[in-house]
Write a protein that holds these residues in place. Structure first.
Motif, PDB file in Angstrom:
ATOM      1  N   GLU A   1     -23.100  13.837   8.735  1.00  0.00           N
ATOM      2  CA  GLU A   1     -22.147  13.073   9.507  1.00  0.00           C
ATOM      3  C   GLU A   1     -22.227  13.406  10.997  1.00  0.00           C
ATOM      4  O   GLU A   1     -22.098  12.522  11.814  1.00  0.00           O
ATOM      5  N   MET A   2     -22.397  14.688  11.319  1.00  0.00           N
ATOM      6  CA  MET A   2     -22.468  15.068  12.731  1.00  0.00           C
ATOM      7  C   MET A   2     -23.702  14.468  13.393  1.00  0.00           C
ATOM      8  O   MET A   2     -23.621  14.003  14.539  1.00  0.00           O
ATOM      9  N   VAL A   3     -24.821  14.478  12.691  1.00  0.00           N
ATOM     10  CA  VAL A   3     -26.054  13.922  13.250  1.00  0.00           C
ATOM     11  C   VAL A   3     -25.878  12.425  13.484  1.00  0.00           C
ATOM     12  O   VAL A   3     -26.267  11.906  14.532  1.00  0.00           O
ATOM     13  N   ALA A   4     -25.268  11.729  12.536  1.00  0.00           N
ATOM     14  CA  ALA A   4     -25.031  10.291  12.679  1.00  0.00           C
ATOM     15  C   ALA A   4     -24.095  10.003  13.851  1.00  0.00           C
ATOM     16  O   ALA A   4     -24.338   9.088  14.639  1.00  0.00           O
ATOM     17  N   CYS A   5     -23.037  10.779  13.986  1.00  0.00           N
ATOM     18  CA  CYS A   5     -22.084  10.610  15.087  1.00  0.00           C
ATOM     19  C   CYS A   5     -22.768  10.861  16.431  1.00  0.00           C
ATOM     20  O   CYS A   5     -22.574  10.112  17.392  1.00  0.00           O
ATOM     21  N   LYS A   6     -23.572  11.896  16.490  1.00  0.00           N
ATOM     22  CA  LYS A   6     -24.298  12.249  17.719  1.00  0.00           C
ATOM     23  C   LYS A   6     -25.204  11.087  18.138  1.00  0.00           C
ATOM     24  O   LYS A   6     -25.212  10.687  19.304  1.00  0.00           O
ATOM     25  N   LYS A   7     -25.919  10.539  17.169  1.00  0.00           N
ATOM     26  CA  LYS A   7     -26.836   9.438  17.450  1.00  0.00           C
ATOM     27  C   LYS A   7     -26.071   8.171  17.844  1.00  0.00           C
ATOM     28  O   LYS A   7     -26.401   7.515  18.827  1.00  0.00           O
ATOM     29  N   GLU A   8     -25.030   7.852  17.085  1.00  0.00           N
ATOM     30  CA  GLU A   8     -24.239   6.645  17.330  1.00  0.00           C
ATOM     31  C   GLU A   8     -23.603   6.638  18.716  1.00  0.00           C
ATOM     32  O   GLU A   8     -23.560   5.624  19.392  1.00  0.00           O
ATOM     33  N   LYS A   9     -23.134   7.794  19.159  1.00  0.00           N
ATOM     34  CA  LYS A   9     -22.450   7.891  20.450  1.00  0.00           C
ATOM     35  C   LYS A   9     -23.386   8.255  21.595  1.00  0.00           C
ATOM     36  O   LYS A   9     -22.964   8.369  22.739  1.00  0.00           O
ATOM     37  N   GLY A  10     -24.663   8.480  21.288  1.00  0.00           N
ATOM     38  CA  GLY A  10     -25.635   8.814  22.320  1.00  0.00           C
ATOM     39  C   GLY A  10     -25.384  10.161  22.973  1.00  0.00           C
ATOM     40  O   GLY A  10     -25.618  10.332  24.166  1.00  0.00           O
ATOM     41  N   LEU A  24      -7.620  34.561  12.107  1.00  0.00           N
ATOM     42  CA  LEU A  24      -8.091  34.587  13.498  1.00  0.00           C
ATOM     43  C   LEU A  24      -9.610  34.758  13.579  1.00  0.00           C
ATOM     44  O   LEU A  24     -10.139  35.616  14.277  1.00  0.00           O
ATOM     45  N   LYS A  25     -10.297  33.886  12.865  1.00  0.00           N
ATOM     46  CA  LYS A  25     -11.761  33.861  12.822  1.00  0.00           C
ATOM     47  C   LYS A  25     -12.228  32.422  12.961  1.00  0.00           C
ATOM     48  O   LYS A  25     -11.539  31.491  12.542  1.00  0.00           O
ATOM     49  N   SER A  26     -13.422  32.231  13.519  1.00  0.00           N
ATOM     50  CA  SER A  26     -13.972  30.889  13.678  1.00  0.00           C
ATOM     51  C   SER A  26     -15.448  30.847  13.332  1.00  0.00           C
ATOM     52  O   SER A  26     -16.159  31.846  13.449  1.00  0.00           O
ATOM     53  N   SER A  27     -15.878  29.655  12.950  1.00  0.00           N
ATOM     54  CA  SER A  27     -17.285  29.369  12.710  1.00  0.00           C
ATOM     55  C   SER A  27     -17.612  28.073  13.432  1.00  0.00           C
ATOM     56  O   SER A  27     -16.742  27.226  13.655  1.00  0.00           O
ATOM     57  N   LEU A  28     -18.867  27.915  13.787  1.00  0.00           N
ATOM     58  CA  LEU A  28     -19.315  26.731  14.498  1.00  0.00           C
ATOM     59  C   LEU A  28     -20.416  26.063  13.685  1.00  0.00           C
ATOM     60  O   LEU A  28     -21.411  26.701  13.334  1.00  0.00           O
ATOM     61  N   LEU A  29     -20.230  24.769  13.361  1.00  0.00           N
ATOM     62  CA  LEU A  29     -21.268  24.014  12.668  1.00  0.00           C
ATOM     63  C   LEU A  29     -22.278  23.518  13.690  1.00  0.00           C
ATOM     64  O   LEU A  29     -21.898  22.980  14.737  1.00  0.00           O
ATOM     65  N   LEU A  30     -23.552  23.687  13.386  1.00  0.00           N
ATOM     66  CA  LEU A  30     -24.646  23.326  14.290  1.00  0.00           C
ATOM     67  C   LEU A  30     -25.521  22.293  13.600  1.00  0.00           C
ATOM     68  O   LEU A  30     -25.970  22.518  12.474  1.00  0.00           O
ATOM     69  N   CYS A  31     -25.805  21.175  14.262  1.00  0.00           N
ATOM     70  CA  CYS A  31     -26.551  20.108  13.589  1.00  0.00           C
ATOM     71  C   CYS A  31     -27.959  19.899  14.135  1.00  0.00           C
ATOM     72  O   CYS A  31     -28.633  18.966  13.723  1.00  0.00           O
ATOM     73  N   GLY A  32     -28.412  20.745  15.033  1.00  0.00           N
ATOM     74  CA  GLY A  32     -29.753  20.562  15.563  1.00  0.00           C
ATOM     75  C   GLY A  32     -30.220  21.756  16.371  1.00  0.00           C
ATOM     76  O   GLY A  32     -29.466  22.694  16.632  1.00  0.00           O
ATOM     77  N   ALA A  33     -31.479  21.687  16.780  1.00  0.00           N
ATOM     78  CA  ALA A  33     -32.079  22.791  17.535  1.00  0.00           C
ATOM     79  C   ALA A  33     -31.402  23.006  18.886  1.00  0.00           C
ATOM     80  O   ALA A  33     -31.223  24.137  19.320  1.00  0.00           O
ATOM     81  N   GLY A  34     -31.001  21.924  19.543  1.00  0.00           N
ATOM     82  CA  GLY A  34     -30.320  22.045  20.835  1.00  0.00           C
ATOM     83  C   GLY A  34     -28.987  22.756  20.698  1.00  0.00           C
ATOM     84  O   GLY A  34     -28.648  23.630  21.502  1.00  0.00           O
ATOM     85  N   GLU A  35     -28.232  22.394  19.656  1.00  0.00           N
ATOM     86  CA  GLU A  35     -26.950  23.044  19.419  1.00  0.00           C
ATOM     87  C   GLU A  35     -27.134  24.522  19.096  1.00  0.00           C
ATOM     88  O   GLU A  35     -26.388  25.369  19.586  1.00  0.00           O
ATOM     89  N   LYS A  36     -28.138  24.829  18.302  1.00  0.00           N
ATOM     90  CA  LYS A  36     -28.402  26.235  17.958  1.00  0.00           C
ATOM     91  C   LYS A  36     -28.755  27.041  19.197  1.00  0.00           C
ATOM     92  O   LYS A  36     -28.259  28.148  19.402  1.00  0.00           O
ATOM     93  N   ALA A  37     -29.620  26.482  20.045  1.00  0.00           N
ATOM     94  CA  ALA A  37     -30.049  27.189  21.254  1.00  0.00           C
ATOM     95  C   ALA A  37     -28.877  27.395  22.219  1.00  0.00           C
ATOM     96  O   ALA A  37     -28.692  28.483  22.757  1.00  0.00           O
TER      97      ALA A  37
END
Length: 95
Positions: A1-10, A24-37
Motif C-alpha cells: 500500500e505504501m509503494v502504491a501511495c508513493k507512486k500515485e502521489k508522485g 513509549l517505543k516506535s518503529s518506522l515502516l520503510l518501503c524502498g531503498a531511499g527510505e532505508k538510506a
C-alpha cells in the motif's frame, strides 16, 4: 500500500511511524531503498524484519519534535539519495 501511495502521489519518500504510547517505543515502516538510506542516516536505528522494512526508533514518540525535524535536518544538510534514475528528489525539504 505504501509503494502504491508513493507512486500515485508522485512522492520521493514515504514513511509510516508506528508509535506505542504505552511502552513509549516506535518503529518506522520503510518501503524502498531511499527510505532505508534516509532513515538510517537520520535515526541510525536497527533495520529488522525478514524483508528489511522495519526500523526500530527506540523511545522516539513525537512526530513533531523527534521525527520530522531530524529528517528535515539531514536532507537540508546535503543528504543525497543513493543513485536511482526514478528519483525526482530535489535535495531540499520544507515540512
Amino acid at each position: 500500500e505504501m509503494v502504491a501511495c508513493k507512486k500515485e502521489k508522485g512522492l520521493s519518500f514515504i514513511f509510516l511511524a508506528i508509535v506505542n504510547i504505552v511502552k513509549l517505543k516506535s518503529s518506522l515502516l520503510l518501503c524502498g531503498a531511499g527510505e532505508k538510506a534516509l532513515a538510517t542516516e537520520a535515526f541510525g536505528g536497527e533495520i529488522m524484519g525478514i524483508d528489511g522494512t522495519l526500523m526500530d526508533l527506540g523511545n522516539r514518540v513525537s512526530r513533531k519534535k523527534e521525527f520530522i525535524p531530524v529528517i528535515t535536518r539531514v536532507i537540508n544538510d546535503g543528504w543525497k539519495r543513493p543513485d536511482n534514475p526514478r528519483c525526482k528528489f530535489s535535495g531540499r525539504f520544507h515540512p
